[in-house]
Design a protein around this motif. Structure first.
Motif, PDB file in Angstrom:
ATOM      1  N   PRO B  23      -6.177  -5.074   3.154  1.00  0.00           N
ATOM      2  CA  PRO B  23      -5.446  -6.101   2.393  1.00  0.00           C
ATOM      3  C   PRO B  23      -4.285  -5.527   1.583  1.00  0.00           C
ATOM      4  O   PRO B  23      -3.168  -6.061   1.612  1.00  0.00           O
ATOM      5  N   ASN B  24      -4.534  -4.434   0.854  1.00  0.00           N
ATOM      6  CA  ASN B  24      -3.466  -3.846   0.049  1.00  0.00           C
ATOM      7  C   ASN B  24      -2.424  -3.162   0.919  1.00  0.00           C
ATOM      8  O   ASN B  24      -1.246  -3.125   0.583  1.00  0.00           O
ATOM      9  N   GLY B  25      -2.895  -2.612   2.054  1.00  0.00           N
ATOM     10  CA  GLY B  25      -1.976  -1.936   2.961  1.00  0.00           C
ATOM     11  C   GLY B  25      -0.945  -2.898   3.518  1.00  0.00           C
ATOM     12  O   GLY B  25       0.233  -2.580   3.618  1.00  0.00           O
ATOM     13  N   LYS B  26      -1.405  -4.098   3.868  1.00  0.00           N
ATOM     14  CA  LYS B  26      -0.494  -5.084   4.444  1.00  0.00           C
ATOM     15  C   LYS B  26       0.624  -5.418   3.457  1.00  0.00           C
ATOM     16  O   LYS B  26       1.802  -5.402   3.800  1.00  0.00           O
ATOM     17  N   ILE B  27       0.234  -5.695   2.209  1.00  0.00           N
ATOM     18  CA  ILE B  27       1.244  -6.023   1.193  1.00  0.00           C
ATOM     19  C   ILE B  27       2.189  -4.838   1.002  1.00  0.00           C
ATOM     20  O   ILE B  27       3.407  -5.000   0.917  1.00  0.00           O
ATOM     21  N   GLY B  28       1.614  -3.635   0.978  1.00  0.00           N
ATOM     22  CA  GLY B  28       2.429  -2.430   0.808  1.00  0.00           C
ATOM     23  C   GLY B  28       3.436  -2.269   1.928  1.00  0.00           C
ATOM     24  O   GLY B  28       4.612  -1.975   1.678  1.00  0.00           O
ATOM     25  N   ILE B  29       2.987  -2.459   3.161  1.00  0.00           N
ATOM     26  CA  ILE B  29       3.902  -2.323   4.306  1.00  0.00           C
ATOM     27  C   ILE B  29       5.023  -3.342   4.204  1.00  0.00           C
ATOM     28  O   ILE B  29       6.206  -3.001   4.342  1.00  0.00           O
ATOM     29  N   ILE B  30       4.657  -4.588   3.911  1.00  0.00           N
ATOM     30  CA  ILE B  30       5.683  -5.635   3.853  1.00  0.00           C
ATOM     31  C   ILE B  30       6.729  -5.296   2.789  1.00  0.00           C
ATOM     32  O   ILE B  30       7.936  -5.305   3.062  1.00  0.00           O
ATOM     33  N   ILE B  31       6.252  -4.952   1.581  1.00  0.00           N
ATOM     34  CA  ILE B  31       7.209  -4.663   0.500  1.00  0.00           C
ATOM     35  C   ILE B  31       8.118  -3.485   0.861  1.00  0.00           C
ATOM     36  O   ILE B  31       9.341  -3.562   0.744  1.00  0.00           O
ATOM     37  N   SER B  32       7.517  -2.400   1.342  1.00  0.00           N
ATOM     38  CA  SER B  32       8.363  -1.223   1.601  1.00  0.00           C
ATOM     39  C   SER B  32       9.350  -1.469   2.734  1.00  0.00           C
ATOM     40  O   SER B  32      10.498  -1.036   2.656  1.00  0.00           O
ATOM     41  N   VAL B  33       8.912  -2.174   3.779  1.00  0.00           N
ATOM     42  CA  VAL B  33       9.834  -2.433   4.890  1.00  0.00           C
ATOM     43  C   VAL B  33      10.984  -3.320   4.430  1.00  0.00           C
ATOM     44  O   VAL B  33      12.159  -3.046   4.721  1.00  0.00           O
ATOM     45  N   VAL B  34      10.660  -4.365   3.668  1.00  0.00           N
ATOM     46  CA  VAL B  34      11.713  -5.259   3.173  1.00  0.00           C
ATOM     47  C   VAL B  34      12.712  -4.479   2.301  1.00  0.00           C
ATOM     48  O   VAL B  34      13.930  -4.634   2.427  1.00  0.00           O
ATOM     49  N   ALA B 204      -2.104  14.739   6.566  1.00  0.00           N
ATOM     50  CA  ALA B 204      -2.673  13.495   6.043  1.00  0.00           C
ATOM     51  C   ALA B 204      -2.627  13.451   4.515  1.00  0.00           C
ATOM     52  O   ALA B 204      -2.061  12.510   3.946  1.00  0.00           O
ATOM     53  N   PRO B 205      -3.175  14.468   3.805  1.00  0.00           N
ATOM     54  CA  PRO B 205      -3.064  14.413   2.348  1.00  0.00           C
ATOM     55  C   PRO B 205      -1.620  14.435   1.865  1.00  0.00           C
ATOM     56  O   PRO B 205      -1.275  13.778   0.880  1.00  0.00           O
ATOM     57  N   LEU B 206      -0.760  15.164   2.587  1.00  0.00           N
ATOM     58  CA  LEU B 206       0.648  15.227   2.191  1.00  0.00           C
ATOM     59  C   LEU B 206       1.294  13.843   2.292  1.00  0.00           C
ATOM     60  O   LEU B 206       2.024  13.415   1.404  1.00  0.00           O
ATOM     61  N   LEU B 207       0.981  13.146   3.366  1.00  0.00           N
ATOM     62  CA  LEU B 207       1.556  11.815   3.592  1.00  0.00           C
ATOM     63  C   LEU B 207       1.116  10.847   2.496  1.00  0.00           C
ATOM     64  O   LEU B 207       1.924  10.081   1.959  1.00  0.00           O
ATOM     65  N   VAL B 208      -0.165  10.894   2.142  1.00  0.00           N
ATOM     66  CA  VAL B 208      -0.684  10.003   1.102  1.00  0.00           C
ATOM     67  C   VAL B 208       0.002  10.298  -0.230  1.00  0.00           C
ATOM     68  O   VAL B 208       0.516   9.398  -0.900  1.00  0.00           O
ATOM     69  N   GLN B 209       0.047  11.588  -0.575  1.00  0.00           N
ATOM     70  CA  GLN B 209       0.645  11.959  -1.853  1.00  0.00           C
ATOM     71  C   GLN B 209       2.124  11.576  -1.889  1.00  0.00           C
ATOM     72  O   GLN B 209       2.615  11.060  -2.892  1.00  0.00           O
ATOM     73  N   ALA B 210       2.826  11.826  -0.797  1.00  0.00           N
ATOM     74  CA  ALA B 210       4.262  11.533  -0.760  1.00  0.00           C
ATOM     75  C   ALA B 210       4.510  10.039  -0.926  1.00  0.00           C
ATOM     76  O   ALA B 210       5.416   9.629  -1.650  1.00  0.00           O
ATOM     77  N   THR B 211       3.691   9.219  -0.272  1.00  0.00           N
ATOM     78  CA  THR B 211       3.885   7.773  -0.382  1.00  0.00           C
ATOM     79  C   THR B 211       3.666   7.317  -1.820  1.00  0.00           C
ATOM     80  O   THR B 211       4.454   6.544  -2.371  1.00  0.00           O
ATOM     81  N   LEU B 212       2.579   7.820  -2.427  1.00  0.00           N
ATOM     82  CA  LEU B 212       2.322   7.457  -3.826  1.00  0.00           C
ATOM     83  C   LEU B 212       3.468   7.926  -4.721  1.00  0.00           C
ATOM     84  O   LEU B 212       3.866   7.233  -5.653  1.00  0.00           O
ATOM     85  N   ASP B 213       4.012   9.109  -4.420  1.00  0.00           N
ATOM     86  CA  ASP B 213       5.051   9.662  -5.285  1.00  0.00           C
ATOM     87  C   ASP B 213       6.402   8.996  -5.091  1.00  0.00           C
ATOM     88  O   ASP B 213       7.259   9.080  -5.971  1.00  0.00           O
ATOM     89  N   LEU B 268       5.163  -0.746  -6.937  1.00  0.00           N
ATOM     90  CA  LEU B 268       3.872  -1.291  -6.520  1.00  0.00           C
ATOM     91  C   LEU B 268       3.728  -1.235  -5.000  1.00  0.00           C
ATOM     92  O   LEU B 268       2.671  -0.861  -4.477  1.00  0.00           O
ATOM     93  N   GLY B 269       4.805  -1.583  -4.291  1.00  0.00           N
ATOM     94  CA  GLY B 269       4.758  -1.575  -2.829  1.00  0.00           C
ATOM     95  C   GLY B 269       4.344  -0.219  -2.288  1.00  0.00           C
ATOM     96  O   GLY B 269       3.425  -0.109  -1.473  1.00  0.00           O
ATOM     97  N   PHE B 270       5.014   0.831  -2.762  1.00  0.00           N
ATOM     98  CA  PHE B 270       4.692   2.166  -2.253  1.00  0.00           C
ATOM     99  C   PHE B 270       3.329   2.641  -2.745  1.00  0.00           C
ATOM    100  O   PHE B 270       2.620   3.358  -2.034  1.00  0.00           O
ATOM    101  N   ASN B 271       2.951   2.240  -3.964  1.00  0.00           N
ATOM    102  CA  ASN B 271       1.624   2.617  -4.453  1.00  0.00           C
ATOM    103  C   ASN B 271       0.520   1.938  -3.643  1.00  0.00           C
ATOM    104  O   ASN B 271      -0.503   2.564  -3.336  1.00  0.00           O
ATOM    105  N   ASP B 275      -2.192   3.929  -1.504  1.00  0.00           N
ATOM    106  CA  ASP B 275      -3.605   3.698  -1.785  1.00  0.00           C
ATOM    107  C   ASP B 275      -4.349   3.315  -0.507  1.00  0.00           C
ATOM    108  O   ASP B 275      -5.451   3.798  -0.237  1.00  0.00           O
ATOM    109  N   ALA B 276      -3.716   2.447   0.289  1.00  0.00           N
ATOM    110  CA  ALA B 276      -4.341   2.019   1.536  1.00  0.00           C
ATOM    111  C   ALA B 276      -4.392   3.177   2.533  1.00  0.00           C
ATOM    112  O   ALA B 276      -5.382   3.370   3.241  1.00  0.00           O
ATOM    113  N   LEU B 277      -3.305   3.965   2.568  1.00  0.00           N
ATOM    114  CA  LEU B 277      -3.275   5.139   3.447  1.00  0.00           C
ATOM    115  C   LEU B 277      -4.416   6.087   3.117  1.00  0.00           C
ATOM    116  O   LEU B 277      -5.041   6.674   4.007  1.00  0.00           O
TER     117      LEU B 277
END
Lengths: 340, 287
Positions: B23-34, B204-213, B268-271, B275-277
């Motif tokens: 659920p959170n991933g979907k919102i995150g993807i939409i926000i970041s892509v937009v 994988a951990p790098l990708l998660v951290q980078a997205t959050l950052d 929020l979008g990237f967070n 988080d979902a990642l």
């Protein structure tokens, strides 16, 4: 004995880190700016004045000499004079620091009040709508620019529906109590001035909500993870299998064990509150360290910059040290990990 | 029989689908892509020139003509927000890229070689981690002076140590695995082991951290802009815009409110995505 050795090692690391902090602040204040004096006084400054300040700051000496002088001064608590307030920086810091401690402590209470219940709820209802909504709420907190939330809340609750007072620590005309600790909430209670206490309380709520909301996310996440981990342990399943009531199991078995990481996280959060204070204080005209530091950064008041940065980093590392030591005491399992 | 590439494509797609179902991933993807689309197509979609001052229309409230109103110089706030997404996103992506690369190199070297190099590098990260992030960024940004590139440098100085720690931790966990030992035994060079065998394990951990950052740096950069230490006006940076509207908050609330709302939405979008990642890739991060 092992514990003592670990703590000694941790303190030795702290001393090294302090040296690092001093060195970095030196680089920021004296090495990066090509011409610290010129950037403060501007291009039209009379050369005599520039020369006088250069001497006063010791900028005419070679860099390594400046560095040693600098370390010795800092170790004596001598950060020089602030250009803006024209007082020793140490005096300024002493004056502004209690306000920040007061704000950070109050915000921490709010962050815990939001974070811990939400985290527990989220864990107990894992993967439900409540779980996702709580996580969303916490993530919103950490994603909200505190300077903006401060403005919006002031607009709503001070200008529109006036339930909270204007920015600042006290209303105009209210005399602060004679300082004992410098924290108005505490001092007014100690002096028995309850009207001042109430006024100060009203002033601190809004900035604390802003700062606490931002910091609740991390507490929430760790609480959730911690409760989840304990729930899946054998002894919890055993207790449920024995037929104990779920409520009792959660209270007696889960929370007690889940509290360990939560307590340490609360400690870490305290450090990050100091950081959030920089922006929150600017919005709420809170006469603390954060606002002092920001004004110093903007007016290139390098002595004040160094003093404030040093103090914030010092408190931040001290809090981390205390948390680490507490951790070693509370949870014997970490001892092996820290040694490795 | 499927080739290796096809299988790895399949796994990636599965993860993507899982992310989309979160659920959170979907919102995150939409926000970041937009947001990314908004930044890329800014010249096409922004209704006005972001710097054109319509002096007859200063501080106009939101209307059909100016959806988010105008600011004190009569500039269209929506257009400035759209162009501002270019600034915020480029700062965030560049800073996170630089920090990932530095952190990756330091973390790999430190974790793989261990010993004195490890001790030295980790003590340096200790020093950088002794500062609260915003304070350190403020210190460097103010010493370096204003400008987008200085903001990126200041943010990179702040963040790299967290990556170095993260990567080192992962490397330490896998350093003694059998397949690494095997690679060593057949005579693979250190570089080859680091890049062919260890690097895939840290992505994988790098990708998660980078997205959050990316979220974190958008917030940090806007904070610097707000304080007047980062990007300077008239650049339509979101934090700068909130700061400019601060004087008008009592009556012309829209000047500050909308840019700030976009900082919130973008962060929020990237967070949410990060988080979902973390859930989907099953990564455990300390912070």
């Amino acid at each position: 004995m092992r514990v003592r050795k670990l703590i000694a090692r941790r303190i030795a690391l702290m001393i090294f880190v302090l040296w690092g902090i001093i060195t970095i602040t030196f680089i920021v204040a004296r090495v990066i700016p090509a011409d610290p004096i010129g950037s403060i006084l501007g291009p039209q400054a009379p050369p005599e004045l520039v020369e006088k300040l250069r001497k006063e700051w010791g900028l005419d000496k070679p860099l390594y000499q400046q560095y040693f002088d600098y370390i010795i001064n800092v170790l004596h608590g001598d950060f020089g004079k602030s250009i803006k307030t024209n007082r020793p920086v140490l005096e300024d810091l002493k004056q502004f620091f209690p306000a920040t401690i007061e704000l950070a402590t109050f915000s921490l209470i709010i962050a815990v009040l939001i974070g811990v219940p939400l985290g527990i709820l989220s864990a107990l209802k894992k993967d439900s709508a409540i779980d996702y909504l709580s996580r969303m709420f916490a993530l919103t907190g950490v994603s909200t620019p505190v300077f903006w939330l401060g403005l919006v809340l002031l607009y709503l609750f001070y200008y529109k529906i006036q339930i909270f007072p204007e920015p600042g620590r006290l209303s105009v005309g209210v005399q602060p109590p004679d300082p004992i600790t410098g924290m108005i909430l505490l001092d007014s209670l100690l002096r028995g001035k309850f009207d001042v206490f109430l006024d100060a309380l009203k002033h601190i709520i809004l900035p604390s909500i802003v700062l606490g909301f931002y910091n609740s996310a991390y507490i929430m996440r760790i609480t959730r993870a911690s409760v989840l981990e304990v729930i899946s342990q054998e002894y919890v399943r055993m207790a449920i299998a024995k037929g104990l009531r779920r409520r009792k199991v959660i209270l007696k078995h889960v929370f007690r064990n889940a509290m360990i990481p939560i307590v340490t996280v609360i400690g870490i959060t305290y450090g990050s509150l100091l950081e959030g204070a920089v922006l929150t204080e600017t919005i709420f005209a809170w006469p603390g360290l954060g606002r002092y530091a920001t004004q110093a950064f903007l007016s290139l008041d390098y002595n004040a910059v160094v003093g404030a940065t040093f103090l914030i980093a010092l408190v931040y590392s001290l809090v981390n040290l205390v948390v680490d030591v507490l951790y070693i005491y509370i949870d014997p399992r970490t001892r092996g990990a820290l040694e490795g | 029989m499927k080739t290796k590439e096809e299988i790895s494509m399949l796994i990636k797609n599965e993860k993507l689908i899982e992310l989309w179902r979160h659920p959170n991933g979907k919102i995150g993807i939409i926000i970041s892509v937009v947001l990314v689309l908004m930044a890329v197509f800014a010249p096409l979609i922004s209704p006005y020139d972001p710097n054109y001052p319509d002096t007859a229309n200063r501080l106009a409230p939101p209307s059909t003509k100016h959806l988010f109103g105008t600011d004190q110089l009569g500039r269209d706030i929506l257009s400035r927000i759209i162009w501002g997404s270019r600034i915020s996103l480029s700062i965030a992506f560049l800073a996170v890229f630089v920090t990932s690369v530095i952190g990756l190199v330091v973390g790999l070297v430190s974790g793989y070689y261990g010993g004195k190099i490890d001790i030295l590098l980790m003590r340096i990260t200790d020093i950088f981690m002794a500062f609260p992030r915003l304070v350190l960024a403020l210190a460097f940004a103010s010493a370096l002076g204003p400008g987008i590139y200085n903001v990126i440098i200041a943010i990179s100085i702040v963040y790299w140590s967290f990556y170095a720690r993260l990567i080192r931790g992962v490397v330490l966990q896998i350093r003694n695995e059998l397949y690494i030992q095997a690679a060593k035994a057949v005579g693979a060079s250190d570089l080859r082991i680091m890049f062919r065998h260890i690097l895939p394990m840290v992505t994988a951990p790098l990708l998660v951290q980078a997205t959050l950052d990316i979220g974190g740096t958008i917030l940090l950069a806007s904070g610097l802009g707000f304080l007047g230490i980062g990007v300077q006006p008239p650049t339509p940076e979101w934090g700068v815009m909130v700061s400019e509207g601060r004087r008008f908050i009592t009556h012309e609330w829209w000047v500050s409110t909308f840019p700030g709302l976009f900082i919130l939405i973008a962060t929020l979008g990237f967070n949410l995505l990060g988080d979902a990642l973390r859930d989907v890739l099953d990564v455990k991060l300390k912070r």
